[in-house]
Design a protein around this motif. Sequence first.
Motif, PDB file in Angstrom:
ATOM      1  N   LYS A 182       9.377   5.375 -13.866  1.00 27.15           N
ATOM      2  CA  LYS A 182       9.354   7.356 -13.584  1.00 27.15           C
ATOM      3  C   LYS A 182       9.490   7.355 -12.524  1.00 27.15           C
ATOM      4  O   LYS A 182       9.849   6.567 -11.207  1.00 27.15           O
ATOM      5  N   LYS A 183       8.045   7.922 -12.682  1.00 28.66           N
ATOM      6  CA  LYS A 183       7.401   8.042 -11.171  1.00 28.66           C
ATOM      7  C   LYS A 183       6.390   7.828 -10.865  1.00 28.66           C
ATOM      8  O   LYS A 183       6.239   8.057  -9.625  1.00 28.66           O
ATOM      9  N   TRP A 184       6.113   6.412 -11.174  1.00 27.82           N
ATOM     10  CA  TRP A 184       4.412   5.737 -11.267  1.00 27.82           C
ATOM     11  C   TRP A 184       5.707   4.371  -9.784  1.00 27.82           C
ATOM     12  O   TRP A 184       6.615   3.987 -10.398  1.00 27.82           O
ATOM     13  N   ASN A 185       4.352   3.818  -9.680  1.00 23.12           N
ATOM     14  CA  ASN A 185       4.746   3.122  -8.933  1.00 23.12           C
ATOM     15  C   ASN A 185       3.544   1.723  -8.266  1.00 23.12           C
ATOM     16  O   ASN A 185       1.710   2.434  -8.516  1.00 23.12           O
ATOM     17  N   SER A 236       0.983  -1.135   0.268  1.00 22.41           N
ATOM     18  CA  SER A 236      -0.269  -0.384  -0.208  1.00 22.41           C
ATOM     19  C   SER A 236       0.671   1.668   0.518  1.00 22.41           C
ATOM     20  O   SER A 236       2.341   0.907   0.013  1.00 22.41           O
ATOM     21  N   HIS A 237       0.144   2.138  -0.531  1.00 25.14           N
ATOM     22  CA  HIS A 237       1.188   3.711  -0.553  1.00 25.14           C
ATOM     23  C   HIS A 237       0.837   4.300   0.875  1.00 25.14           C
ATOM     24  O   HIS A 237       1.217   5.375   1.568  1.00 25.14           O
ATOM     25  N   GLU A 258       2.808  12.437  -2.590  1.00 29.14           N
ATOM     26  CA  GLU A 258       2.982  11.371  -4.221  1.00 29.14           C
ATOM     27  C   GLU A 258       1.355  11.014  -3.762  1.00 29.14           C
ATOM     28  O   GLU A 258       0.720  11.096  -2.747  1.00 29.14           O
ATOM     29  N   LEU A 259       0.136  11.305  -5.197  1.00 30.98           N
ATOM     30  CA  LEU A 259      -0.481  11.117  -4.986  1.00 30.98           C
ATOM     31  C   LEU A 259      -0.904   9.853  -4.752  1.00 30.98           C
ATOM     32  O   LEU A 259      -0.864   8.507  -5.820  1.00 30.98           O
ATOM     33  N   TYR A 260      -1.831   8.553  -4.875  1.00 31.53           N
ATOM     34  CA  TYR A 260      -2.351   7.363  -4.775  1.00 31.53           C
ATOM     35  C   TYR A 260      -3.878   6.895  -4.787  1.00 31.53           C
ATOM     36  O   TYR A 260      -4.022   8.151  -4.398  1.00 31.53           O
ATOM     37  N   ASN A 261      -4.268   5.403  -5.181  1.00 25.43           N
ATOM     38  CA  ASN A 261      -5.398   4.871  -4.561  1.00 25.43           C
ATOM     39  C   ASN A 261      -4.630   3.405  -4.611  1.00 25.43           C
ATOM     40  O   ASN A 261      -4.152   3.138  -5.498  1.00 25.43           O
ATOM     41  N   LYS A 273       1.646   8.374  -7.459  1.00 23.85           N
ATOM     42  CA  LYS A 273       2.530   8.719  -8.594  1.00 23.85           C
ATOM     43  C   LYS A 273       3.085   9.763  -7.925  1.00 23.85           C
ATOM     44  O   LYS A 273       2.854  10.918  -6.603  1.00 23.85           O
ATOM     45  N   THR A 274       4.141   9.763  -7.869  1.00 22.26           N
ATOM     46  CA  THR A 274       5.531  11.522  -7.373  1.00 22.26           C
ATOM     47  C   THR A 274       5.786  12.405  -7.617  1.00 22.26           C
ATOM     48  O   THR A 274       6.133  12.411  -8.714  1.00 22.26           O
ATOM     49  N   ILE A 275       5.214  12.989  -7.372  1.00 27.51           N
ATOM     50  CA  ILE A 275       5.820  14.996  -7.818  1.00 27.51           C
ATOM     51  C   ILE A 275       6.089  15.592  -7.071  1.00 27.51           C
ATOM     52  O   ILE A 275       6.209  16.236  -6.362  1.00 27.51           O
TER      53      ILE A 275
END
Length: 381
Positions: free
Chosen positions: A242-245, A124-125, A305-308, A292-294
Amino acid sequence: MYQILKPSTLFKIFFTLLIPFGCFGQENEKPQLQLGGAFRVNYVYSSWKEEQKTKGGEFGYDMFRINAKASYKNIFLNAEYRFYSEAFGGSFLKQGWVGYKFNEHNELHAGLVYVPFGIKQYNSHNWFFNITYYVGLEDDHDMGLKYIHTDDNWEYAFAFQKNAEELNFGGDVENSSSRYSYDVVGRNKETNQFNAKLVRKFGQQAKHRLGFSGQYGSLYNIDTDKNGSHYALALHYEVDWKKWNFKTEVITVSHAPENALGEPNNRIKMGAYGTPYEIASDFNMYTAAVSKTINVNWGPISQIELYNDFGYMQKKEKEFTDSFQNVTGLLVTAGQVYTYIDYAAGYNHSWLGGNFVDDFAVGNPDAKWEARFNINVGYYF
């Protein structure tokens, strides 16, 4: 039924496997000590709590923790102790183990160790974890021995967990629910559990981790003085691009306790944070989490970091109602301060509405989705 090997035999087998690795150079000639910790506070607004809705939510103390890492030559220590309010179990050890480093690829840990199952360390994030945490399959820690191998292409781990945290050292005493990670409590106890985990790493621009985990062990019943069994199998995948997990797991779980006559076998009691509840004995679980990390430059804020994170618990008992969890949110990083802002929704979820006691077991077919808006602010040092 199967036969359980004597603990002395298990230790002999385990250490025999380690002999070929030998002992290697001493890294730290002087003792090293590193101390750290965290202090967190929490704001919460829950859809199912009328008093919170009337007051506009509640803001209070969450947790204070102390971390200690020490090493001398190739021997090292890793420990973490947490202090919660009495309502959430009070104070307890999250993890605490002594390790030995054979070389840069191989280690042995002994004590209250992280259980090698599923995506390490979090599936999870968000601040709530995924639904896997609430059935003891995410960030779990038990008493035992663990061997770890890590290189550029492979990771694997083998572990023998003698039992979960045993606070009373009495075979006829129920385990306390004052613990960090979820374990079987009540009239059954986890014992003599074996874990194996294998991960293949590949890719350059996109870094992939494809793995398989399995665990099998006994469930000792206080009333019958007999050992039942339990197992879990998982296929898991994670990729960084990239900035995605993105991370996902497919899990199947079964518990077969040897309960006293009249006690149901289709549910089992688990506990953490001071309060137990029931879960279905047999279930499948499916999770998917993306973030995604910005990078930003907003005063002290350097990263968002935005997540779902989504999780589904499919219960094998036909009369039971399935459980769901979804958390949408963001993590804001400002120096040593980390702030989780989460909208956590659940259906037949003990911590997200419902009656708590058996949402993860029998459930309620007439239940509705409930949600909790949560802000957790922590200073980590």
